[in-house]
Design an enzyme around this catalytic site. Structure first.
Site, short mmCIF file in Angstrom:
data_model
loop_
_atom_site.label_atom_id
_atom_site.label_comp_id
_atom_site.label_asym_id
_atom_site.label_seq_id
_atom_site.Cartn_x
_atom_site.Cartn_y
_atom_site.Cartn_z
CE1 TYR A 141 -16.31 28.68 22.67
CE2 TYR A 141 -15.93 30.09 24.57
CZ TYR A 141 -15.95 28.83 23.98
OH TYR A 141 -15.60 27.74 24.74
CE LYS A 192 -15.55 17.48 10.73
NZ LYS A 192 -15.00 16.12 10.93
CG ASP A 224 -12.58 14.34 12.78
OD1 ASP A 224 -11.69 15.06 12.26
OD2 ASP A 224 -13.35 13.63 12.09
CG ASP A 248 -13.42 25.50 25.57
OD1 ASP A 248 -12.77 25.74 26.61
OD2 ASP A 248 -14.59 25.05 25.58
CG ASP A 252 -10.68 21.57 29.21
OD1 ASP A 252 -10.09 22.66 29.28
OD2 ASP A 252 -11.69 21.30 29.89
C1 IPM Z 1 -11.91 28.28 29.16
C2 IPM Z 1 -13.27 28.11 29.75
C3 IPM Z 1 -14.18 29.20 29.21
C4 IPM Z 1 -14.25 29.05 27.71
C5 IPM Z 1 -15.58 29.25 29.85
C6 IPM Z 1 -15.51 29.34 31.35
C7 IPM Z 1 -16.39 30.37 29.30
O1 IPM Z 1 -13.77 26.84 29.46
O2 IPM Z 1 -11.30 29.34 29.39
O3 IPM Z 1 -11.44 27.37 28.50
O4 IPM Z 1 -15.07 28.29 27.21
O5 IPM Z 1 -13.49 29.72 27.03
MG MG Z 2 -12.34 25.56 28.53
#
Ligand code: IPM
Ligand code: MG
Length: 358
Positions: A141, A192, A224, A248, A252
């Site tokens: 990032y 990885k 993976d 990240d 999710d």
């Molecule tokens: C998160 C979000 C952020 C990230 C974005 C909005 C920049 O997806 O906090 O997980 O990628 O970190």
């Molecule tokens: Mg995110």
């Protein structure tokens, strides 16, 4: 001593859910349980519209001075065509960097009342309790060099760099080991290392550090495989320690085990600062409609009481109130199922406040 809480509602549903978080803080103040001073500022697209930048200098200064920062969400269609450097997301990344928030805690727990909300079978997700520890202020990032350039032959070249220094790996890994000690004492480090040298360094650094934590069981998984195992058998995980980008993605994925991303809070910790935010985004499609789920934001307030303000009893109380409200059958649209009572953002917040005193 009075604690200073800096509020950054941000964009989209960020505004609405922050209003509900403030109801909780106001309740705490009314009850005389903790004295807090609330101020608010600008971040994201809203900040861009008003000041020309998604992260005004005053926001950084005020966030640094606060005991804790509460953030709603940033981003929206409206700002998607902006230059990359002034997109709302840059505000979020910028504040993480400016406050050196290197350790991101993203718990994924199934509320038993919502076991049916997951697309996975209830018997697969029942009882999961995972803590994703995501490195947040470095990695791909932030790595240099980066950017898109046009070559003499007319082709364009896009470049991002995955960079980690040993001390950056060590400090987040230490946090993961320490958190694991308060849980089931298991850390799975995700990398990885079979392809990326940088994450081979990650693995070796974590292994070297694990000598200081002989009581914590350390395992390793390629990302993976980890993505697959999270769906196949999520209960095998206690603490997942991983890089910024893998964290990240995996957080999710982990959120979907719980049924709704609208339920998951997060803490972003540095040595001097701490920021709390729901893991979901600004949901522009439902912004302003009063239907967003405020529970991830409210649970982020609970995390703030637990991890920064040293008020575990208040954290427990908020989490208990959320459970009571779910027990009572109240559901926002994202977690609604037939037979349950559908409520909007404000009613959900009010119900949690009422349950706090119950
Ligand atoms: C998160 C979000 C952020 C990230 C974005 C909005 C920049 O997806 O906090 O997980 O990628 O970190
Ligand atoms: Mg995110």
């Amino acid at each position: 001593m009075e604690k200073s809480i800096y509020l950054l509602p941000g964009d989209g549903i960020g505004q609405e859910i922050m209003t509900e978080a403030v109801k909780i803080l106001d309740w705490v103040r009314r009850e005389g349980l903790l004295s807090m001073n609330l101020t608010s500022g600008l971040i994201g697209g809203t900040a861009y519209d008003l000041t020309g930048t998604p992260l005004p200098e005053e926001t950084v200064t005020a966030a640094k001075a606060a005991d804790a920062v509460l953030l709603g969400a940033v981003g929206g269609v409206k700002w998607e065509s902006l230059d990359y450097a002034v997109r709302p997301e840059r505000g979020l990344l910028g504040i993480r960097k400016a406050l050196d928030l290197y350790c991101n805690l993203r718990p994924a727990q199934v509320f038993p009342q919502l076991a049916n909300a997951s697309t996975l079978k209830p018997e697969v997700v029942a009882g999961i309790d995972i803590m994703v520890v995501r490195e947040l202020s470095s990695g791909i990032y932030f790595g240099q060099p980066r950017g898109v350039e046009t070559l003499p032959d007319g082709r364009q070249k896009g470049l991002n760099s995955l960079v980690y220094y040993t001390d950056e790996i060590q400090r987040v890994a230490r946090r993961a080991f320490e958190i694991a000690r308060k849980r089931q004492s298991r850390v799975c480090s995700v990398d990885k290392a079979n392809v990326l040298e940088c994450t081979e360094l990650w693995r070796n650094t974590v292994i070297a550090l694990s000598g200081d934590y002989p009581d914590v069981a350390l395992s390793h998984m390629y990302v993976d495989n980890a993505a697959m195992q999270l769906i196949r058998n999520p209960r095998q995980f206690d603490v997942i320690l991983t890089t910024n980008m893998f964290g990240d993605i995996l957080s999710d994925e982990a959120s979907m085990l719980t049924g709704s991303i609208g339920m998951l809070p997060s803490a972003s910790l540095g040595e001097e600062s701490a920021l709390y935010e729901p893991i979901h985004g600004s949901a522009p499609d439902i912004a302003g409609m009063g239907v967003a789920n405020p529970l991830a934001m409210i649970l982020s307030v609970a995390m703030m009481f637990r991890y920064t303000l040293d008020q575990p009893a208040l954290a427990d109380r908020i989490e208990r109130a959320v459970n009571l409200v779910l027990d009572a059958g109240l559901r926002t649209a994202d977690i609604w199922e037939p037979g349950m009572q559908k409520v909007g953002t404000a009613s959900m917040g009010d119900a949690v406040v009422a349950a706090l005193s119950a």
